[in-house]
Design a protein around this motif. Structure first.
Motif, PDB file in Angstrom:
ATOM      1  N   THR A 214       0.852  -1.187   0.000  1.00 46.20           N
ATOM      2  CA  THR A 214       0.000   0.000   0.000  1.00 46.20           C
ATOM      3  C   THR A 214       0.887   1.236   0.000  1.00 46.20           C
ATOM      4  N   MET A 215       0.476   2.220  -0.777  1.00 49.18           N
ATOM      5  CA  MET A 215       1.197   3.487  -0.802  1.00 49.18           C
ATOM      6  C   MET A 215       0.230   4.604  -1.151  1.00 49.18           C
ATOM      7  N   ASP A 216       0.580   5.812  -0.786  1.00 50.29           N
ATOM      8  CA  ASP A 216      -0.303   6.953  -1.005  1.00 50.29           C
ATOM      9  C   ASP A 216      -0.201   7.467  -2.433  1.00 50.29           C
ATOM     10  N   GLY A 217      -1.238   8.199  -2.828  1.00 48.02           N
ATOM     11  CA  GLY A 217      -1.271   8.740  -4.182  1.00 48.02           C
ATOM     12  C   GLY A 217      -0.771  10.163  -4.289  1.00 48.02           C
ATOM     13  N   ASP A 218      -0.148  10.683  -3.216  1.00 50.73           N
ATOM     14  CA  ASP A 218       0.303  12.075  -3.224  1.00 50.73           C
ATOM     15  C   ASP A 218       1.795  12.233  -3.480  1.00 50.73           C
ATOM     16  N   GLY A 219       2.486  11.110  -3.741  1.00 50.75           N
ATOM     17  CA  GLY A 219       3.902  11.188  -4.071  1.00 50.75           C
ATOM     18  C   GLY A 219       4.835  11.209  -2.882  1.00 50.75           C
ATOM     19  N   GLN A 220       4.326  11.009  -1.661  1.00 45.70           N
ATOM     20  CA  GLN A 220       5.198  11.055  -0.485  1.00 45.70           C
ATOM     21  C   GLN A 220       5.990   9.764  -0.286  1.00 45.70           C
ATOM     22  N   HIS A 221       5.473   8.648  -0.786  1.00 45.71           N
ATOM     23  CA  HIS A 221       6.156   7.376  -0.580  1.00 45.71           C
ATOM     24  C   HIS A 221       7.125   7.103  -1.721  1.00 45.71           C
ATOM     25  N   PRO A 222       8.355   6.760  -1.404  1.00 46.61           N
ATOM     26  CA  PRO A 222       9.407   6.627  -2.425  1.00 46.61           C
ATOM     27  C   PRO A 222       9.324   5.310  -3.187  1.00 46.61           C
ATOM     28  N   VAL A 223       9.082   5.388  -4.473  1.00 42.51           N
ATOM     29  CA  VAL A 223       9.011   4.193  -5.314  1.00 42.51           C
ATOM     30  C   VAL A 223      10.341   3.453  -5.308  1.00 42.51           C
TER      31      VAL A 223
END
Length: 342
Positions: A202-211
């Motif tokens: 799970t990851m957020d859609g606002d770009g805060q989590h580093p791919v």
């Protein structure tokens, strides 16, 4: 011509009783019939047998009749309010379940055929049209030999989040009504389980989590060292710009979870996590909005091996946080306690 008070109360009581009878006759609602009978009996007693309340008052050591009547009326009112709250909650739960079911059906045609090990990445998104495209397009095709399958759940967005998220190979579903992050995750999890995902991220859609840290997140599961891996900004780097009060709150809630579950995590609200797909169905998930503590506590209850890795939390690329300040603290507290005791 003015009616005597006792006659007026009797007429009102009869009307309430007839209403309850009609509700039971048309909908067979026992609870509404019982409420109507109790209210009618109470009013009939006030009108024609008021000494009953003197007897009740003596039992309760209350000398004045009107105090006894007021006490019993308030108890009845509180009971009715609680009943209505329960009705509203049950109705909302049914609506949310129906909404998620309809949303999952949207994904049937787009689900992968399961020819490879699948890494489903669930991205709940609410009004993230400015960032969601970049997040989806930045995902790699494979991670540790697993085919990456993004699942974007547009949670009642009023903008073009769903349109911007659509790319080849991306599953995009929409909630017609906002369900909260927890509800969006439940939809994504159900789709991921239909895909037969080996790992669900799970990851957020606002770009805060580093791919770029996806591989580090899933590696403990791939290497069979953990079943549930959480990213931690406190072990890594926090560039999100959280103010001092919010950071202190996160630490306080993390400490509460650690005390209640004998854990040693450092960041209980981080939405960047990986879960072994075969374990996901064992977690009892009911929380619509404050899902992070529920997932952690459920993972501990089910004996999943937990691990934290250091990650970097970036500043939002656009838009503003959707989390209410005071409501967020109250919601987290409620979620932690109710999940722990159930």
């Amino acid at each position: 011509m003015n009616l005597p008070l006792d006659l007026l109360l009797g007429i009102v009581a009869l009307g309430i009783l007839l209403w309850g009878f009609e509700r039971y006759r048309s909908r067979f609602s026992k609870s509404e019939l019982l409420i109507a009978i109790a209210a009618a009996i109470g009013l009939f007693a006030i009108a024609f047998v008021p000494t009953v309340y003197d007897w009740v008052g003596n039992v309760l050591n209350i000398r004045r009749r009107y105090v006894t009547i007021s006490l019993l009326a308030n108890i009845g009112l509180i009971g009715c309010v609680l009943y209505l709250v329960s009705l509203i909650r049950n109705t909302r739960t049914r609506v949310n379940d129906l909404t998620r079911s309809l949303s999952v059906d949207q994904a049937d045609a787009a689900i992968a055929d399961g020819g490879e090990d699948i890494l489903s990445i669930v991205i709940p998104a609410y009004n993230e049209e400015e960032t969601i495209r970049d997040v989806v397009s930045s995902l790699p095709e494979k991670v540790r030999g697993h085919l990456v399958q993004p699942i974007v759940v547009s949670d009642g967005s009023a903008d073009d989040t769903a349109i911007r998220a659509r790319e080849d190979g991306v599953v995009v579903v929409e909630h017609p009504l906002n369900q909260g992050q927890g509800g969006a995750l439940q939809t994504g999890f159900e789709i991921a389980m239909k895909q037969g995902a080996s790992i669900v991220v799970t990851m957020d859609g606002d770009g805060q989590h580093p791919v770029g840290e996806l591989e580090a997140l899933v590696s403990p599961i791939v290497d069979d060292e953990a079943d549930y891996v959480m990213g931690s900004r406190h072990k890594g780097t926090d560039r999100s710009g959280n103010h001092l009060l919010r950071r202190a709150g996160i630490r306080a809630f993390t400490t509460m979870i650690n005390v209640l579950t004998k854990s040693s995590i450092t960041d209980c609200t981080n939405g960047f996590r990986a879960i072994r797909g075969s374990e996901l169905d064992e977690l009892l998930l009911t929380e619509e909005r404050f899902s992070a503590p529920e997932l952690i506590i459920e993972a501990r209850k089910n004996g999943l091996r937990l691990e934290e890795i250091p990650i970097t939390i970036e500043e939002r690329q656009a838009g503003e946080t959707k989390k209410p300040r005071l409501g967020y603290a109250i919601g987290l507290t409620r979620t932690i306690l109710t999940t722990w005791v159930r």
